[in-house]
Motif scaffolding. Sequence first.
Motif, PDB file in Angstrom:
ATOM      1  N   ILE A  37     -43.317 -48.232  50.951  1.00 10.12           N
ATOM      2  CA  ILE A  37     -44.100 -47.611  52.025  1.00 10.12           C
ATOM      3  C   ILE A  37     -45.589 -47.663  51.698  1.00 10.12           C
ATOM      4  N   PRO A  54     -39.976 -50.135  60.265  1.00  9.17           N
ATOM      5  CA  PRO A  54     -40.039 -51.273  59.339  1.00  9.17           C
ATOM      6  C   PRO A  54     -38.912 -51.213  58.323  1.00  9.17           C
ATOM      7  N   THR A  85     -45.649 -50.911  54.003  1.00  9.13           N
ATOM      8  CA  THR A  85     -45.424 -50.334  55.338  1.00  9.13           C
ATOM      9  C   THR A  85     -46.674 -49.639  55.867  1.00  9.13           C
TER      10      THR A  85
END
Length: 556
Positions: A279, A396, A283
């Motif tokens: 992340i 995602p 992301t």
Amino acid sequence: MCLLFFVSQKIHIRMALASDVCGFCFKEPVFGFCENCNISLGVSCFSNHTKIHLFTSHIVFPLDNSENETCLSVPIEKDIHEQKCQQHETDPQSFYCGRHDATICGRCILADHMTCKDEIVDLHITKFDEQKANALLGSLNEIEGEIKDLQVRVDRNVKQNDECRASSIDAIKDFRKKIDLRLNQLHFEAEQSTERKHKENMNSLVELAKICKDVSLRIQMRGEKIEELSKKKQERHLFVYSKKLAIEIDEIRTAIKQSNFKNHITKFTFKEHPTLENILQKTILEIGTLQEACDGSEELVDDTHASLTGTPEHADESCARKITQPKNFTSGNQPPGKMTVESYPEIVHIKYKFLTGQQSGTPEHADESCARKITQPKNFTSGNQPPGKMTVESYPEIVHIKYKFLTGQQSGTPEHADESCARKITQPKNFTSGNQPPGKMTVESYPEIVHIKYKFLTGQQSDGKMYKALTENVHLPYSVNGINVCRMLKLAFQRKLMFTINSDGAIVYNGIKLRSTDYEMTEIDCTRLTTQLKAKGITMADIDTNDEFWGTVTVD
């Protein structure tokens, strides 16, 4: 009067030249003016303007701003038609050429303005009354007022712009503090977990070191005893002592074997959380976004079905831009709704929203969202699944699916007031039930751990005494043994055997000792729990090892 007329012409041109850059290229400063286009021109555009086929007949002339400013600002001692011509000092400038915006004399007409005869005005016969002068003054005052208002708005926007920057920076810093606080907390918990694991290994090693020291001391003492008996020639005593020592040596060898078996540590290393790392690195592309206000909003509202009389009751939260449709466009049967467009890095997010409504001539359809109806084949098999909703969201790398069922009542069965879609556990007829108060047990699965949360609200016992609320968190290892222990704990909770209420009105464990808070229980702890649960009448035979272990169990 002639000078006033000349000034009025200057003002009209000045109003046309409101901008200080070229009206075509918007780059070069103003050099000239096109009377046909009524627009200011830069040097390059001025020289090329009449060369373009479309503009060959246009009248262009250069502007001398310094002379104009001087003409308008010098003290006025006599009227302009009485002043001498700048090119022919012996002749008065009795004429005004509108094409070139210049005062000229008769000789100038013959020399340079023969083609401007339709634009030449005789200043001796020109009249410009006070009413027109007052109108010009009114225009100037009006422009001055508009400029002042504009400056006030500019100053206000400058202030608001600074405030937006300051508030945004403060919000970014506050958000960063929250992130740092959470990361520091996770950092601390990771270090604490490391320290606990290190301490467990050290406790085992310290115990083994003590055993080694004790055995070495015993061996030394026994050796000294044999040497002493040998020196004293006490053969009978030595014979008896050797028999006892042989048994003790066997015990020592057994202790050494056990110590060798226990002489190991649980090796551990830190492993980054894969989801968190992904992340942060891939992301999340920014810490946040700047939400712009009304200006530039692209939220479109279709209210063509609403009444045009008065103001519709449309609860639009943002500044919506109305789209004007052509007169003969084709309209479909789409219901009233809203389309919202938001821009993010690399994506454009579009959201369509429709509220509950009623079609003409059809019964009201109470659908909360714009749901797509799935047509089933005629002969499909239907089960006894209750009414519910399935929501699918795309993120995602994952697709998130959420199932939701509301409280309901089956046909011919009493109403079951369960807040969630909970799995009912069938109990044997003769199982033992305790005095555990009403509460909820939630099990969640994470990489390497199983998280259990027990929650009880403040309540009242049957004898009228109150008991206090309690929230407990337990972490089991994510292993076959840990998952099966979790299943048995759920069954114990269902049978009200996990907790009890003491004399102080506190909810405590009922003979089943769990390590709460952040401690992650080990396989040895799971074995101990299995023994404690067996004493409560719960064994592996009472659970289904193929059943899902996560979820929520509520006990009334």
